[in-house]
Design a protein around this motif. Structure first.
Motif, mmCIF file in Angstrom:
data_model
loop_
_atom_site.group_PDB
_atom_site.id
_atom_site.type_symbol
_atom_site.label_atom_id
_atom_site.label_comp_id
_atom_site.label_asym_id
_atom_site.label_seq_id
_atom_site.Cartn_x
_atom_site.Cartn_y
_atom_site.Cartn_z
ATOM 1 N N ILE A 82 0.847 -1.203 0.000
ATOM 2 C CA ILE A 82 0.000 0.000 0.000
ATOM 3 C C ILE A 82 0.876 1.244 0.000
ATOM 4 O O ILE A 82 0.595 2.214 -0.733
ATOM 5 C CB ILE A 82 -0.949 -0.007 1.213
ATOM 6 C CG1 ILE A 82 -1.946 -1.163 1.107
ATOM 7 C CG2 ILE A 82 -1.685 1.328 1.329
ATOM 8 C CD1 ILE A 82 -2.856 -1.116 -0.101
ATOM 9 N N ARG A 83 1.955 1.252 0.787
ATOM 10 C CA ARG A 83 2.873 2.399 0.806
ATOM 11 C C ARG A 83 3.497 2.620 -0.568
ATOM 12 O O ARG A 83 3.751 3.760 -0.975
ATOM 13 C CB ARG A 83 3.995 2.188 1.830
ATOM 14 C CG ARG A 83 3.590 2.420 3.270
ATOM 15 C CD ARG A 83 4.796 2.269 4.184
ATOM 16 N NE ARG A 83 5.823 3.243 3.882
ATOM 17 C CZ ARG A 83 7.123 2.979 3.756
ATOM 18 N NH1 ARG A 83 7.576 1.750 3.881
ATOM 19 N NH2 ARG A 83 7.981 3.928 3.488
ATOM 20 N N ALA A 84 3.723 1.529 -1.298
ATOM 21 C CA ALA A 84 4.327 1.615 -2.630
ATOM 22 C C ALA A 84 3.291 1.956 -3.707
ATOM 23 O O ALA A 84 3.626 1.988 -4.894
ATOM 24 C CB ALA A 84 5.016 0.301 -2.974
ATOM 25 N N LYS A 85 2.045 2.215 -3.265
ATOM 26 C CA LYS A 85 0.945 2.547 -4.175
ATOM 27 C C LYS A 85 0.636 1.402 -5.145
ATOM 28 O O LYS A 85 0.143 1.627 -6.253
ATOM 29 C CB LYS A 85 1.220 3.852 -4.930
ATOM 30 C CG LYS A 85 1.480 5.050 -4.006
ATOM 31 C CD LYS A 85 1.498 6.347 -4.746
ATOM 32 C CE LYS A 85 1.934 7.507 -3.855
ATOM 33 N NZ LYS A 85 1.189 7.601 -2.590
ATOM 34 N N GLU A 89 -2.271 -5.236 -5.540
ATOM 35 C CA GLU A 89 -1.511 -6.268 -4.827
ATOM 36 C C GLU A 89 -1.695 -6.125 -3.318
ATOM 37 O O GLU A 89 -1.790 -7.115 -2.587
ATOM 38 C CB GLU A 89 -0.030 -6.164 -5.165
ATOM 39 C CG GLU A 89 0.310 -6.445 -6.611
ATOM 40 C CD GLU A 89 1.749 -6.058 -6.920
ATOM 41 O OE1 GLU A 89 2.640 -6.903 -6.708
ATOM 42 O OE2 GLU A 89 1.991 -4.911 -7.354
ATOM 43 N N GLY A 90 -1.730 -4.879 -2.852
ATOM 44 C CA GLY A 90 -1.895 -4.627 -1.430
ATOM 45 C C GLY A 90 -3.236 -5.124 -0.909
ATOM 46 O O GLY A 90 -3.327 -5.694 0.182
ATOM 47 N N THR A 91 -4.293 -4.925 -1.701
ATOM 48 C CA THR A 91 -5.616 -5.399 -1.309
ATOM 49 C C THR A 91 -5.628 -6.916 -1.185
ATOM 50 O O THR A 91 -6.163 -7.483 -0.223
ATOM 51 C CB THR A 91 -6.671 -4.945 -2.334
ATOM 52 O OG1 THR A 91 -6.658 -3.513 -2.424
ATOM 53 C CG2 THR A 91 -8.057 -5.412 -1.934
ATOM 54 N N THR A 92 -5.010 -7.585 -2.159
ATOM 55 C CA THR A 92 -4.922 -9.054 -2.110
ATOM 56 C C THR A 92 -4.149 -9.508 -0.873
ATOM 57 O O THR A 92 -4.537 -10.484 -0.203
ATOM 58 C CB THR A 92 -4.235 -9.580 -3.379
ATOM 59 O OG1 THR A 92 -4.986 -9.170 -4.530
ATOM 60 C CG2 THR A 92 -4.122 -11.090 -3.362
ATOM 61 N N ALA A 114 -7.597 -0.375 2.039
ATOM 62 C CA ALA A 114 -7.105 -0.772 0.713
ATOM 63 C C ALA A 114 -8.252 -0.825 -0.295
ATOM 64 O O ALA A 114 -8.099 -0.405 -1.454
ATOM 65 C CB ALA A 114 -6.423 -2.140 0.808
ATOM 66 N N LEU A 115 -9.404 -1.293 0.141
ATOM 67 C CA LEU A 115 -10.570 -1.352 -0.748
ATOM 68 C C LEU A 115 -11.048 0.047 -1.118
ATOM 69 O O LEU A 115 -11.469 0.294 -2.256
ATOM 70 C CB LEU A 115 -11.693 -2.143 -0.078
ATOM 71 C CG LEU A 115 -11.436 -3.648 0.074
ATOM 72 C CD1 LEU A 115 -12.433 -4.266 1.043
ATOM 73 C CD2 LEU A 115 -11.502 -4.352 -1.280
#
Length: 282
Positions: A82-85, A89-92, A114-115
């Motif tokens: 998430i920090r890397a935008k 992938e972050g949501t998964t 994230a959603l």
């Protein structure tokens, strides 16, 4: 007989020394393991907070290969993505975290965040609805407010924004968000008040300054508010006011504000110059 006794005593002594040595080795090994755990924990904290986000992602992906069931590593990967935008992938990754043994209410809140970033408003609301009411955190209520905003549920949005404001020592950003919500609803006076409060909390928050000018411009108040401004900020806000004036049909006022913005800016103000030229030649 004496020799036999001496050999037996020597053998017993050797066994005792061997056992002591093994215990000492175990103690040293255990101490090193504890140090390694502490060092790894510190490294993970650094990676999640101050390291380059993509480097942090690589670190957690690498570390997870040796401990795929360790929730703190999966959590670190999710935070870092998430920090890397890298929102998809972050949501998964957060979905995997909440499915693991040891998942917490805060993990659900992070998944909802994230959603929201992915624009999956209904899914975010569904996750937030599962968070126990006893989990009262700033981030939870900030997200509740944003989701209510998206659904145009203004009463709930105002309630959640108010709760979130009371749960942080740095409320400027949430006040700015609340003000922008009021601005989109056409409550310009309420928006102006909230933007002003946000600026008092954080005099360097330029977004709130720009939004404050938008709220004033929407009321045909084309004077700059009395707030801390450097020369560049003053020029930028004059430009914002000028565009607001033109949008509402006050073209001459807009032209004068553009000229003032160009004169105020410490460097060449290309954007304002183009806007003024378009008006003069239009």
């Amino acid at each position: 007989m004496r020799q036999q006794f001496f050999l037996s005593a020597s053998l017993a002594g050797a066994l005792v020394l061997s056992a002591c040595a093994e215990k000492a080795d175990e103690t040293v090994e255990r101490a090193f393991q504890e140090v390694n755990v502490i060092d790894e924990s510190n490294l993970n904290d650094v990676m999640m907070t101050v390291a380059d986000p993509n480097e942090a992602v690589a670190h957690f992906q690498r570390t997870l290969k040796t401990g795929p069931d360790r929730i703190e590593l999966q959590r670190g990967l999710a935070y870092s993505l998430i920090r890397a935008k890298r929102t998809t992938e972050g949501t998964t990754a957060w979905k995997k975290v909440v499915s693991m043994k040891g998942a917490t209410s805060e993990d659900q809140v992070q998944l909802a965040g994230a959603l929201v970033r992915s624009g999956e408003w209904d899914a975010a609301k569904g996750i937030l609805d599962k968070v126990p009411p006893t989990h009262e955190t700033y981030e939870r209520y900030r997200l509740e407010a944003v989701v209510a905003d998206a659904n145009k549920d203004w009463k709930r949005a105002d309630s959640f924004y108010e709760i979130a404001t009371g749960l942080t020592t740095k409320p400027a950003k949430v006040m700015n968000n609340w003000g922008y919500s009021k601005l989109t609803r056409g409550d310009f006076t309420g928006a102006e008040r909230l933007f002003g409060e946000a600026i008092r909390q954080n005099p360097g928050l330029f977004t709130a300054k720009n939004n404050l000018v938008l709220a004033r411009g929407a009321q045909r108040n084309y004077t700059l508010p009395v707030i801390p401004l450097d020369q560049t900020e003053r020029a930028l806000l004059l430009h914002t006011l000028a565009l607001s004036a033109v949008k509402q049909g006050d073209v001459k006022v807009g032209e004068n504000l553009l000229r003032e913005a160009i004169d105020t800016h410490p460097q060449h103000f290309e954007e304002a110059s183009r806007s003024l030229a378009a008006l003069e030649n239009g």
